[in-house]
Design a protein around this motif. Structure first.
Motif, short mmCIF file in Angstrom:
data_model
loop_
_atom_site.label_atom_id
_atom_site.label_comp_id
_atom_site.label_asym_id
_atom_site.label_seq_id
_atom_site.Cartn_x
_atom_site.Cartn_y
_atom_site.Cartn_z
N THR A 1 39.54 40.59 95.28
CA THR A 1 40.91 40.26 95.66
C THR A 1 41.82 40.24 94.43
N ALA A 2 41.32 39.73 93.32
CA ALA A 2 42.10 39.72 92.09
C ALA A 2 42.41 41.14 91.63
N ALA B 1 40.41 32.57 96.67
CA ALA B 1 39.82 31.74 95.61
C ALA B 1 39.47 30.36 96.14
N SER C 1 43.08 37.07 86.17
CA SER C 1 43.87 37.08 87.40
C SER C 1 45.33 36.77 87.12
N THR D 1 36.51 36.84 95.56
CA THR D 1 37.58 36.45 94.64
C THR D 1 37.84 37.54 93.62
N ASN E 1 45.39 43.16 93.09
CA ASN E 1 46.77 42.95 92.62
C ASN E 1 47.23 44.04 91.67
N LEU F 1 39.00 40.28 83.39
CA LEU F 1 38.32 39.82 84.61
C LEU F 1 36.93 40.41 84.74
N LEU G 1 45.00 36.22 96.97
CA LEU G 1 44.09 35.73 95.93
C LEU G 1 43.96 34.22 95.97
N PRO H 1 49.36 38.36 95.49
CA PRO H 1 48.79 37.15 94.90
C PRO H 1 48.51 36.03 95.91
N SER I 1 37.95 34.69 84.57
CA SER I 1 38.47 35.17 85.84
C SER I 1 39.89 34.67 86.08
#
Length: 336
Positions: A104-105, A296, A315, A101, A108, A150, A292, A289, A311
């Protein structure tokens, strides 16, 4: 009706790409937990991708393929290095140190990073007198601020739906805990993730240039996969001398590298190449996104990853920055 379908084609392709990329990150975490070496996973990924995509490229584009040149070959090498071996090894390290997670955030940030790199190379123009120029600066700062939150702020834990499926109980006992307790590991993971995204942003720019000279998405993907495989195998043999790490059975290791190679590095990269050629690199970034959201959900429900308020806030800021940058790009395109 046909015009609507044609207009929606790149959108649908990018939705599929993001969902596919989300699940490969989940499989990465499971393979790492099973004790598989980071660099070996990346090497196998590009081996599978090369074996899969090369015959398709030969068959599908045998009559339309542009003549090969040394310039195209060199660009393929750069794509294999900057868009393949390097970012994937960095991304694997980030996943091992943090969580799927988290990484991946951070991904972005790619549009903001792409904008900054394009600005540095003179590929983008910044006019602070226009709304587009201001939007890109504000979006970039917002995204970087979100990444800082984050990385350094957790806050209270946010409970989500859980299927109570523990996928980290393996018999080998070599468990990579998805949440390192050390803040230093988190910082190093964040740096590795950012470096991976910088490399990916450079690849988008190079891919856009290469697609102008070599508008063959399958063949360019095959060349990139081949270069990525050669580079990744060389690096993996340098850092991993235990040949038992290269053994694949009917387990999560084979599933991970086959899925990552055939689906993500094969089919999905060809789709990305086509979208970059038809709609541009920033269009590709707008769908980040979605990955994400999928990650998530999967991380909280089946990987037992903890989700913190910091987080979520970080994000959201990254995503807001993403769309502000993209809005600025859309405004600039309209002005031109």
């Amino acid at each position: 009706m046909w015009n609507v379908v044609h207009a929606l084609k790149p959108v649908l392709l990018m939705v599929i790409v993001q969902v596919a990329n989300a699940w490969v990150n989940v499989l990465y975490k499971l393979a790492l937990n099973d004790g598989m070496n980071l660099s070996v996973i990346v090497a196998y990924r590009y081996v599978f991708a090369t074996v899969f995509i090369t015959p398709l490229a030969f068959i599908i584009e045998r009559k339309t393929r542009t003549k090969m040149s040394w310039s195209i070959l060199f660009q393929s090498f750069l794509c294999g290095l900057i868009g393949g071996a390097l970012p994937q090894n960095l991304n694997m390290e980030a996943i091992a140190l943090t969580s799927v997670t988290f990484t991946t955030a951070i991904s972005n940030l790619v549009p903001a990073i792409t904008f900054m790199i394009s600005l540095s190379f003179g590929l983008e123009r910044l006019n602070l007198r226009t709304g587009a120029g201001k939007a890109k600066i504000i979006g970039t700062i917002t995204g970087i601020s979100g990444a800082m939150i984050l990385t350094f702020i957790k806050g209270p834990e946010v409970k989500m739906l859980s299927f109570h499926v523990n996928l980290f109980n393996h018999r080998n006992g070599n468990v990579v805990h998805p949440h390192p307790s050390s803040a230093v590991m988190t910082v190093f993971g964040a740096l590795a993730s950012v470096a991976s995204n910088v490399s990916y942003a450079l690849w988008l720019i190079i891919q856009a240039k290469m697609s102008q000279r070599y508008p063959c998405p399958y063949s360019s993907t095959a060349l990139m996969s081949l270069m990525g495989a050669l580079l990744s195998i060389s690096f993996a043999f340098c850092v991993e001398r235990d040949f038992s790490q290269w053994k694949l059975g009917w387990n999560v290791r084979l599933l991970t590298v086959a899925y990552a190679g055939i689906v993500v590095s094969g089919v999905m990269v060809a789709a990305i190449s086509w979208c970059v050629r038809t709609r541009g690199p920033l269009f590709v970034s707008v769908f980040s996104p979605l990955m994400l959201v999928v990650v998530a959900f999967a991380g909280s429900t089946i990987l037992d990853e903890k989700l913190y308020l910091g987080s979520i806030i970080g994000s959201m800021l990254i995503i807001c920055g993403l769309y502000v940058v993209l809005w600025g790009q859309a405004q600039r395109d309209e002005e031109e």
